[in-house]
Design an enzyme around this catalytic site. Structure first.
Site, PDB file in Angstrom:
ATOM      1  N   ASP A 241       0.813  -1.226   0.000  1.00 53.95           N
ATOM      2  CA  ASP A 241       0.000   0.000   0.000  1.00 53.95           C
ATOM      3  C   ASP A 241       0.841   1.269   0.000  1.00 53.95           C
ATOM      4  OD1 ASP A 241      -2.219  -1.720   0.272  1.00 53.95           O
ATOM      5  OD2 ASP A 241      -1.908  -1.779   2.431  1.00 53.95           O
TER       6      ASP A 241
ATOM      7  N   LYS B  48       2.224   2.113  -5.079  1.00 54.51           N
ATOM      8  CA  LYS B  48       2.929   1.592  -6.267  1.00 54.51           C
ATOM      9  C   LYS B  48       2.107   1.781  -7.538  1.00 54.51           C
ATOM     10  CE  LYS B  48       3.294  -2.515  -4.415  1.00 54.51           C
ATOM     11  NZ  LYS B  48       2.828  -2.231  -3.062  1.00 54.51           N
TER      12      LYS B  48
ATOM     13  N   GLY C 271      -4.137  -4.522  -4.389  1.00 54.68           N
ATOM     14  CA  GLY C 271      -5.114  -3.517  -4.796  1.00 54.68           C
ATOM     15  C   GLY C 271      -4.357  -2.270  -5.207  1.00 54.68           C
ATOM     16  N   HIS C 272      -4.128  -2.117  -6.497  1.00 50.41           N
ATOM     17  CA  HIS C 272      -3.364  -0.965  -6.996  1.00 50.41           C
ATOM     18  C   HIS C 272      -4.316   0.105  -7.505  1.00 50.41           C
ATOM     19  CE1 HIS C 272       0.377  -3.684  -7.656  1.00 50.41           C
ATOM     20  NE2 HIS C 272       0.177  -3.379  -6.400  1.00 50.41           N
TER      21      HIS C 272
ATOM     22  N   ARG D 165       3.307 -29.357  -5.774  1.00 49.86           N
ATOM     23  CA  ARG D 165       3.325 -29.871  -7.150  1.00 49.86           C
ATOM     24  C   ARG D 165       2.018 -30.511  -7.587  1.00 49.86           C
ATOM     25  NH1 ARG D 165       8.567 -33.055  -5.715  1.00 49.86           N
ATOM     26  NH2 ARG D 165       7.192 -33.270  -3.921  1.00 49.86           N
TER      27      ARG D 165
ATOM     28  N   GLN E   6       2.204  -6.077  -3.048  1.00 53.08           N
ATOM     29  CA  GLN E   6       2.545  -6.121  -1.616  1.00 53.08           C
ATOM     30  C   GLN E   6       3.850  -5.343  -1.373  1.00 53.08           C
ATOM     31  OE1 GLN E   6       1.660  -9.586  -2.966  1.00 53.08           O
ATOM     32  NE2 GLN E   6      -0.368  -8.723  -2.743  1.00 53.08           N
TER      33      GLN E   6
ATOM     34  N   THR F  50       2.795 -12.416   3.073  1.00 55.31           N
ATOM     35  CA  THR F  50       2.031 -13.075   2.024  1.00 55.31           C
ATOM     36  C   THR F  50       2.838 -14.299   1.588  1.00 55.31           C
ATOM     37  OG1 THR F  50       0.710 -12.713   0.043  1.00 55.31           O
ATOM     38  CG2 THR F  50       2.912 -11.673   0.081  1.00 55.31           C
TER      39      THR F  50
ATOM     40  N   THR G  45      -9.813  -5.137   0.758  1.00 59.79           N
ATOM     41  CA  THR G  45     -10.732  -5.629   1.794  1.00 59.79           C
ATOM     42  C   THR G  45     -11.501  -4.517   2.497  1.00 59.79           C
ATOM     43  OG1 THR G  45      -8.985  -5.482   3.436  1.00 59.79           O
ATOM     44  CG2 THR G  45      -9.214  -7.594   2.294  1.00 59.79           C
TER      45      THR G  45
ATOM     46  N   ARG H 161     -10.438  -2.909   4.937  1.00 62.22           N
ATOM     47  CA  ARG H 161     -10.072  -2.861   6.365  1.00 62.22           C
ATOM     48  C   ARG H 161      -9.293  -1.584   6.668  1.00 62.22           C
ATOM     49  NH1 ARG H 161      -6.776  -8.321   7.197  1.00 62.22           N
ATOM     50  NH2 ARG H 161      -6.122  -7.797   5.097  1.00 62.22           N
TER      51      ARG H 161
ATOM     52  N   GLY I 194      -0.463  14.048  -3.836  1.00 59.27           N
ATOM     53  CA  GLY I 194      -1.870  13.838  -4.172  1.00 59.27           C
ATOM     54  C   GLY I 194      -1.992  12.651  -5.096  1.00 59.27           C
TER      55      GLY I 194
HETATM   56  P1  IMP Z   1      -2.591 -12.742   1.970  1.00 60.79           P
HETATM   57  O1  IMP Z   1      -1.634 -12.186   0.979  1.00 60.79           O
HETATM   58  O2  IMP Z   1      -4.027 -12.508   1.629  1.00 60.79           O
HETATM   59  O3  IMP Z   1      -2.274 -14.163   2.296  1.00 60.79           O
HETATM   60  O4  IMP Z   1      -2.376 -11.944   3.364  1.00 60.79           O
HETATM   61  C1  IMP Z   1      -1.168 -12.043   4.102  1.00 60.79           C
HETATM   62  C2  IMP Z   1      -0.792 -10.695   4.690  1.00 60.79           C
HETATM   63  O5  IMP Z   1      -0.412  -9.817   3.640  1.00 60.79           O
HETATM   64  C3  IMP Z   1      -1.923 -10.002   5.456  1.00 60.79           C
HETATM   65  O6  IMP Z   1      -1.343  -9.252   6.500  1.00 60.79           O
HETATM   66  C4  IMP Z   1      -2.496  -9.051   4.407  1.00 60.79           C
HETATM   67  O7  IMP Z   1      -3.154  -7.940   4.996  1.00 60.79           O
HETATM   68  C5  IMP Z   1      -1.216  -8.634   3.709  1.00 60.79           C
HETATM   69  N1  IMP Z   1      -1.433  -8.198   2.317  1.00 60.79           N
HETATM   70  C6  IMP Z   1      -1.656  -8.959   1.241  1.00 60.79           C
HETATM   71  N2  IMP Z   1      -1.764  -8.210   0.144  1.00 60.79           N
HETATM   72  C7  IMP Z   1      -1.606  -6.945   0.522  1.00 60.79           C
HETATM   73  C8  IMP Z   1      -1.563  -5.696  -0.183  1.00 60.79           C
HETATM   74  O8  IMP Z   1      -1.705  -5.612  -1.405  1.00 60.79           O
HETATM   75  N3  IMP Z   1      -1.339  -4.598   0.580  1.00 60.79           N
HETATM   76  C9  IMP Z   1      -1.136  -4.659   1.933  1.00 60.79           C
HETATM   77  N4  IMP Z   1      -1.156  -5.789   2.617  1.00 60.79           N
HETATM   78  C10 IMP Z   1      -1.376  -6.930   1.930  1.00 60.79           C
END
Ligand code: IMP
Length: 419
Positions: free
Chosen positions: A13, A16, A40-41, A142, A218, A233, A295, A297, A409
């Site tokens: 986040d 990017k 989520g870009h 595999r 990520q 991740t 998400t 969140r 911005g």
């Molecule tokens: P997963 O990638 O869904 O398995 O989540 C594993 C961890 O990576 C969790 O803490 C997620 O919130 C975090 N995470 C996965 N993708 C993103 C992203 O694009 N931005 C920020 N955190 C991420």
């Protein structure tokens, strides 16, 4: 521009999406090499917001190739939804290419993730719930189903039967094989024109002297090997992941750009030394719109951690840094930069390789004056208040990476060079 990589230097986040959108103008192809629809870009074009989960944001640039390479795990339903949405908004999607070797995220991956997070209870990872971990688990075991398999009925049937048997034996999950087969074959038919050998495609583009941008998802601290395991991740989100995730050699990479937010955020569970709880944290969340693009969140917010930046510079071989969302700090009286950690009574400047140790680290801060001025309207580095320029300089000095651009911005034109 040659072949460049853009990676996140924090916990994802970092902004990017907008940096990739900016660089995409100057390259011929944009490649996603790891992760899946957990990403989520966000890109804002003329006030219109686009959020990409699987498709490289390069798709917004007509004529550029958008490539989803082998290292990505693909949820076909999400991919088709994203394609449909783009088409509805008038975006040409013909230039999308999908690796035949990218793995498919299956419904049982998502169900397993929900099941496992529940079992973990208070030690849950806080995943995005997109089935990413279990999909990579099957890849490593595999037995994963790959995009090319969606076009091969017999192979698909054999693989699916094996997986359904395993998921039944191990977790007691039951799915209708016929229904799933039908769905997967349908996905294959809808996506077949995009599925190809992307490693060869990338190689051929390079041979023709084309410029390629590898888009990380990520961030460094979410990398499965180098991140804050187990709160990570399941892929290599660092620059090293480009080679395996796209099928190129290390010498094919010319430059690595890191992206850092002017403060730090984290979504999901796990330690976060510079986290700010209370009013300042809430202010950053509100001003920065810090809610997950995937998400929704709320993101945890904290001060800039230069120990993490130095680590990211080392792990990714960063050449230059792009600092985003500087304007979010505009209202603060004082701004803090974490310059070292106090770990069990010892001051350390290097990110500890031992996660157990790092969990106990307390930040050592350098406090600098805030600028208390609106920077969102500036049009150049020289127009920034001197305290804001000082902040950028200090991050550069402490982090050890030259800062090439900064943003104030979300719009395409709100990003400026530091020279
Ligand atoms: P997963 O990638 O869904 O398995 O989540 C594993 C961890 O990576 C969790 O803490 C997620 O919130 C975090 N995470 C996965 N993708 C993103 C992203 O694009 N931005 C920020 N955190 C991420």
């Amino acid at each position: 521009m040659a072949n460049i990589v853009v990676v996140g230097t924090q916990w994802g986040d970092e902004g990017k999406g907008r940096v990739i959108d900016l660089f995409a103008k100057k390259v011929d192809a944009v490649v996603r090499y790891q992760g899946g629809s957990n990403a989520g870009h966000t890109v804002v074009v003329d006030g219109e917001k686009f959020v990409f989960h699987l498709i490289p944001s390069g798709i917004l640039h007509p004529g550029k190739k958008s490539i989803i390479a082998n290292g990505v795990v693909i949820d076909p339903e999400q991919l088709l939804k994203e394609l449909e949405e783009l088409r509805e908004r008038g975006i040409d999607t013909h230039n999308l290419y999908i690796s035949t070797n990218a793995h498919v995220v299956m419904p049982y991956h998502k169900d397993l993730e929900v099941w496992e997070e529940e079992k973990r209870g208070k030690n849950k990872i806080g995943t995005t719930g997109k089935g990413i971990g279990p999909a990579y688990m099957d890849k490593a075991a595999r037995r994963g189903i790959r995009m090319g398999d969606l076009l091969e009925k017999e192979t698909l049937k054999e693989k699916l039967s094996l997986n359904l048997e395993i998921y039944h034996q191990l977790y007691g999950f039951d799915y209708s094989e016929d229904d799933l087969m039908q769905k997967l074959l349908e996905y294959g038919q809808k996506l077949k024109t995009y599925i190809t050998d992307t490693s060869l495609l990338i190689h051929n583009l390079m041979r023709e002297g084309k410029d390629i941008l590898f888009e990380g998802a990520q961030g460094t601290l979410l990398d499965i090997d180098h991140g804050t395991y187990p709160y990570v991740t399941s892929s290599n989100s660092t620059a090293g992941g480009v080679c395996t995730g796209a099928g190129i050699g290390p010498r094919d990479i010319s430059k690595v750009f890191g992206v850092a937010k002017a403060y730090t955020t984290r979504v999901g569970e796990g330690p976060f030394p510079t986290e700010i709880k209370g009013a300042v944290g809430n202010l950053l969340r509100k001003r920065g719109g810090e809610y997950g693009a995937t998400t929704g969140r709320p993101r945890r917010c904290g001060w800039f951690d230069a120990v993490i930046l130095r680590y990211a510079a080392r792990i990714n071989s960063l050449d230059e840094l792009i600092l985003t969302k500087l304007d979010i700090l505009d209202q603060l009286d004082k701004v803090k930069i974490c310059v070292a950690y106090n770990c069990r009574g010892k001051i350390i400047k290097d990110f500890p390789g031992n996660f157990e140790l790092w969990k106990e680290c307390k930040p050592v801060y350098e406090e600098i004056e805030g600028w208390k001025e609106d920077t969102s309207k500036v049009n150049s580095y020289s127009e920034l208040p001197s305290a804001a320029r000082n902040y950028i300089k200090r991050i550069e000095q402490i982090g050890g990476v030259p800062i090439r651009l900064f943003s104030v911005g979300p719009q395409r034109e709100e990003i400026f060079a530091t020279t």
